[in-house]
Design an enzyme around this catalytic site. Structure first.
Site, mmCIF file in Angstrom:
data_model
loop_
_atom_site.group_PDB
_atom_site.id
_atom_site.type_symbol
_atom_site.label_atom_id
_atom_site.label_comp_id
_atom_site.label_asym_id
_atom_site.label_seq_id
_atom_site.Cartn_x
_atom_site.Cartn_y
_atom_site.Cartn_z
ATOM 1 N N GLY A 22 0.831 -1.221 0.000
ATOM 2 C CA GLY A 22 0.000 0.000 0.000
ATOM 3 C C GLY A 22 0.850 1.249 0.000
ATOM 4 O O GLY A 22 0.504 2.258 0.613
ATOM 5 N N TYR A 26 -1.205 7.382 2.428
ATOM 6 C CA TYR A 26 -0.813 8.532 3.267
ATOM 7 C C TYR A 26 0.187 8.095 4.335
ATOM 8 O O TYR A 26 1.280 8.667 4.448
ATOM 9 C CB TYR A 26 -2.108 9.085 3.872
ATOM 10 C CG TYR A 26 -2.004 10.053 5.011
ATOM 11 C CD1 TYR A 26 -1.175 11.189 4.950
ATOM 12 C CD2 TYR A 26 -2.775 9.877 6.160
ATOM 13 C CE1 TYR A 26 -1.124 12.089 6.007
ATOM 14 C CE2 TYR A 26 -2.740 10.771 7.207
ATOM 15 C CZ TYR A 26 -1.905 11.875 7.131
ATOM 16 O OH TYR A 26 -1.869 12.760 8.171
ATOM 17 N N ARG A 47 -0.866 -0.884 -6.390
ATOM 18 C CA ARG A 47 -1.768 -1.548 -7.338
ATOM 19 C C ARG A 47 -1.334 -1.319 -8.777
ATOM 20 O O ARG A 47 -1.373 -2.218 -9.583
ATOM 21 C CB ARG A 47 -3.193 -1.041 -7.129
ATOM 22 C CG ARG A 47 -3.850 -1.797 -6.017
ATOM 23 C CD ARG A 47 -5.316 -1.671 -6.090
ATOM 24 N NE ARG A 47 -5.773 -0.541 -5.297
ATOM 25 C CZ ARG A 47 -7.005 -0.405 -4.874
ATOM 26 N NH1 ARG A 47 -7.903 -1.293 -5.199
ATOM 27 N NH2 ARG A 47 -7.349 0.634 -4.150
ATOM 28 N N LYS A 178 -10.978 -3.674 10.286
ATOM 29 C CA LYS A 178 -9.664 -3.632 10.926
ATOM 30 C C LYS A 178 -9.577 -4.664 12.063
ATOM 31 O O LYS A 178 -8.531 -5.264 12.286
ATOM 32 C CB LYS A 178 -9.373 -2.225 11.480
ATOM 33 C CG LYS A 178 -9.227 -1.161 10.419
ATOM 34 C CD LYS A 178 -8.148 -1.461 9.398
ATOM 35 C CE LYS A 178 -6.738 -1.289 9.898
ATOM 36 N NZ LYS A 178 -5.732 -1.582 8.839
HETATM 37 P P1 NAP Z 1 -4.807 5.582 2.201
HETATM 38 O O1 NAP Z 1 -3.929 6.725 1.936
HETATM 39 O O2 NAP Z 1 -6.136 5.572 1.539
HETATM 40 O O3 NAP Z 1 -4.017 4.232 1.916
HETATM 41 C C1 NAP Z 1 -4.638 3.003 1.701
HETATM 42 C C2 NAP Z 1 -3.705 2.144 0.903
HETATM 43 O O4 NAP Z 1 -4.286 0.836 0.732
HETATM 44 C C3 NAP Z 1 -3.459 2.697 -0.499
HETATM 45 O O5 NAP Z 1 -2.100 2.513 -0.819
HETATM 46 C C4 NAP Z 1 -4.337 1.821 -1.373
HETATM 47 O O6 NAP Z 1 -3.872 1.682 -2.696
HETATM 48 C C5 NAP Z 1 -4.202 0.499 -0.641
HETATM 49 N N1 NAP Z 1 -5.248 -0.418 -1.058
HETATM 50 C C6 NAP Z 1 -6.580 -0.320 -0.880
HETATM 51 N N2 NAP Z 1 -7.211 -1.363 -1.456
HETATM 52 C C7 NAP Z 1 -6.240 -2.123 -2.025
HETATM 53 C C8 NAP Z 1 -6.230 -3.326 -2.780
HETATM 54 N N3 NAP Z 1 -7.352 -3.979 -3.091
HETATM 55 N N4 NAP Z 1 -5.038 -3.835 -3.198
HETATM 56 C C9 NAP Z 1 -3.883 -3.191 -2.915
HETATM 57 N N5 NAP Z 1 -3.824 -2.040 -2.207
HETATM 58 C C10 NAP Z 1 -4.985 -1.523 -1.782
HETATM 59 O O7 NAP Z 1 -5.115 5.467 3.778
HETATM 60 P P2 NAP Z 1 -4.126 5.526 5.036
HETATM 61 O O8 NAP Z 1 -4.769 6.440 6.002
HETATM 62 O O9 NAP Z 1 -2.732 5.765 4.631
HETATM 63 O O10 NAP Z 1 -4.277 4.050 5.589
HETATM 64 C C11 NAP Z 1 -3.192 3.120 5.539
HETATM 65 C C12 NAP Z 1 -3.352 2.111 6.626
HETATM 66 O O11 NAP Z 1 -3.361 2.761 7.898
HETATM 67 C C13 NAP Z 1 -4.647 1.298 6.554
HETATM 68 O O12 NAP Z 1 -4.355 -0.013 6.966
HETATM 69 C C14 NAP Z 1 -5.526 1.991 7.597
HETATM 70 O O13 NAP Z 1 -6.519 1.127 8.093
HETATM 71 C C15 NAP Z 1 -4.477 2.309 8.640
HETATM 72 N N6 NAP Z 1 -4.851 3.353 9.588
HETATM 73 C C16 NAP Z 1 -5.084 4.617 9.142
HETATM 74 C C17 NAP Z 1 -5.443 5.593 10.052
HETATM 75 C C18 NAP Z 1 -5.695 7.004 9.614
HETATM 76 O O14 NAP Z 1 -6.238 7.786 10.412
HETATM 77 N N7 NAP Z 1 -5.307 7.404 8.407
HETATM 78 C C19 NAP Z 1 -5.566 5.282 11.415
HETATM 79 C C20 NAP Z 1 -5.304 3.975 11.832
HETATM 80 C C21 NAP Z 1 -4.936 3.021 10.908
HETATM 81 P P3 NAP Z 1 -4.357 2.653 -3.892
HETATM 82 O O15 NAP Z 1 -3.563 3.915 -3.739
HETATM 83 O O16 NAP Z 1 -4.053 1.896 -5.118
HETATM 84 O O17 NAP Z 1 -5.838 2.885 -3.672
#
Ligand code: NAP
Length: 359
Positions: A22, A26, A47, A178
């Site tokens: 991923g 962010y 992806r 999650k």
């Molecule tokens: P984000 O920027 O939307 O990142 C999500 C990532 O997951 C992107 O790289 C996306 O790829 C990838 N992804 C989604 N579906 C996929 C699939 N089918 N196959 C391959 N990759 C896929 O969100 P983020 O906030 O950075 O979240 C990253 C992680 O941190 C997640 O596990 C989230 O649950 C966790 N988290 C986030 C927060 C928060 O507040 N932001 C808090 C706690 C935990 P694409 O770019 O190709 O869509």
């Protein structure tokens, strides 16, 4: 603004490549940057490596660092698609999982990629002989779904022992995804004994993005602040927040500190939208329609759909405190938290700047 992840004296292993799933995300962006700045080779699983809008910031970070970036095409829903990217890696950092709030089909859009994806990545880790450690980006959402979870805790304090018991496909499905994904990860980890699982469970992540066009749900609140949408008031729902650079540091500490094990709750402080809005007044009070006052509960419940929050969530969470015990993240990982005000000012500042016409 801090443009580096402060790694202090963390013993980053640069002798083998590190897989980050991923990598376009962010949170992952700062993890990748931290690794590259430390001189590591990063296998970035994305992806679509050909989507230049999504990987440009990673390529730029690589150009400006001593590290090396290699992009690999992988999808959570395609079994085996992380195998090539994992070759020769001792460390796997699995961040990929959809973080979106509004979905049509929660099973298909959230639970399947989160759970199947975790199974896919971790089963591959069991097959690839070089892997010694897997760091999973879990979440505080796997610990608490809503205030009901907190009410039954000793001292009403969230710790690494806490598990979300209230979320489901129909109530807070992201948190459900999650919870299921982290439970699945522990089951897979316990069925083998070569690699160790370490989880990072951040609160709501805030702070600047390396990608100028972030998709993460994290930006919903900052966009509300910048758009003036909440200028007449907002519901006071407790938010446990943490800066994205501390979250990246926590992942790297979880990856490279020899003794790191188990879950780690990573939270700087608890706040809410009104409190954050008030704290932004000195910097942006004159230019942005910031939330300054709390909307009474009945009105907040009635208006929930306008601010894109489920009514049940608003009803069940307004007026409750959320306290986190972050001793383990500070002591075992060495996380040093910056104040939320600084993270939020930088995050909102970035959004404002991206909308300001350039000469
Ligand atoms: P984000 O920027 O939307 O990142 C999500 C990532 O997951 C992107 O790289 C996306 O790829 C990838 N992804 C989604 N579906 C996929 C699939 N089918 N196959 C391959 N990759 C896929 O969100 P983020 O906030 O950075 O979240 C990253 C992680 O941190 C997640 O596990 C989230 O649950 C966790 N988290 C986030 C927060 C928060 O507040 N932001 C808090 C706690 C935990 P694409 O770019 O190709 O869509």
């Amino acid at each position: 603004m801090d443009t580096r992840v402060d790694l202090g004296d963390l013993p980053v292993d640069t002798s083998a490549p590190v897989l980050v799933t991923g990598a376009t995300g962010y949170v992952a962006g700062w993890i990748v940057k931290g690794l590259l700045d430390a001189g590591a080779t990063v296998h970035a699983a994305v992806r679509d490596p050909g989507n230049t809008d999504k990987v440009r910031h990673l390529l730029a970070a690589a150009d400006a660092s001593p590290g090396t970036l290699r992009l690999f095409a992988s999808d959570l829903l395609q079994d085996g698609s992380y195998r090539e990217a994992m070759q020769d890696c001792r460390t796997v950092i699995h961040t990929a999982s959809p973080f979106i709030r509004t979905v049509r089909d929660p099973q298909r859009d959230l639970v399947d990629p989160a759970v199947h994806g975790t199974r896919n990545v971790l089963n591959t880790a069991t097959e690839v002989a070089s892997v010694e450690r897997v760091v999973l980006t879990s979440s505080i959402a796997a610990m608490v779904g809503d205030a009901q979870d907190v009410q039954r805790l000793p001292g009403r304090i969230v710790t690494e022992e806490t598990w979300n018991t209230t979320s489901s496909l129909t109530h807070e499905p992201y948190s459900y995804s999650k919870t299921l994904a982290e439970r699945e990860a522990w089951t897979i980890a316990q069925a083998q004994d070569r690699w160790r699982l370490v989880t990072v469970n951040p609160g709501l992540v805030i702070g600047p993005s390396l990608n100028p066009d972030p998709t993460s749900e994290s930006f919903a609140i900052a966009r509300q602040m910048a758009s003036g949408e909440a200028r007449f008031g907002a519901p006071r729902i407790a938010l446990a927040v943490v800066d994205v650079r501390e979250v990246a540091y926590a992942h790297l500490a979880a990856a490279f500190l020899p003794e790191a094990k188990g879950r780690h709750l990573v939270v700087a402080e608890t706040t809410d939208i009104v409190d954050l809005g008030r704290r932004l007044l000195p910097a942006y009070g004159a230019t942005l329609g910031l939330p300054r006052r709390a909307v009474p509960k009945p009105l907040a419940v009635a208006l929930a759909p306008v601010i894109k929050l489920p009514r049940a969530y608003v009803r069940r969470n307004i007026g409750f405190d959320l306290r986190s015990d972050t001793t383990k993240s500070r002591r075992a990982l060495g996380v040093r938290y910056r104040p939320a005000q600084q993270s939020m000012e930088e995050m909102v500042g970035q959004l404002v700047a991206s909308k300001t016409p350039k000469n």
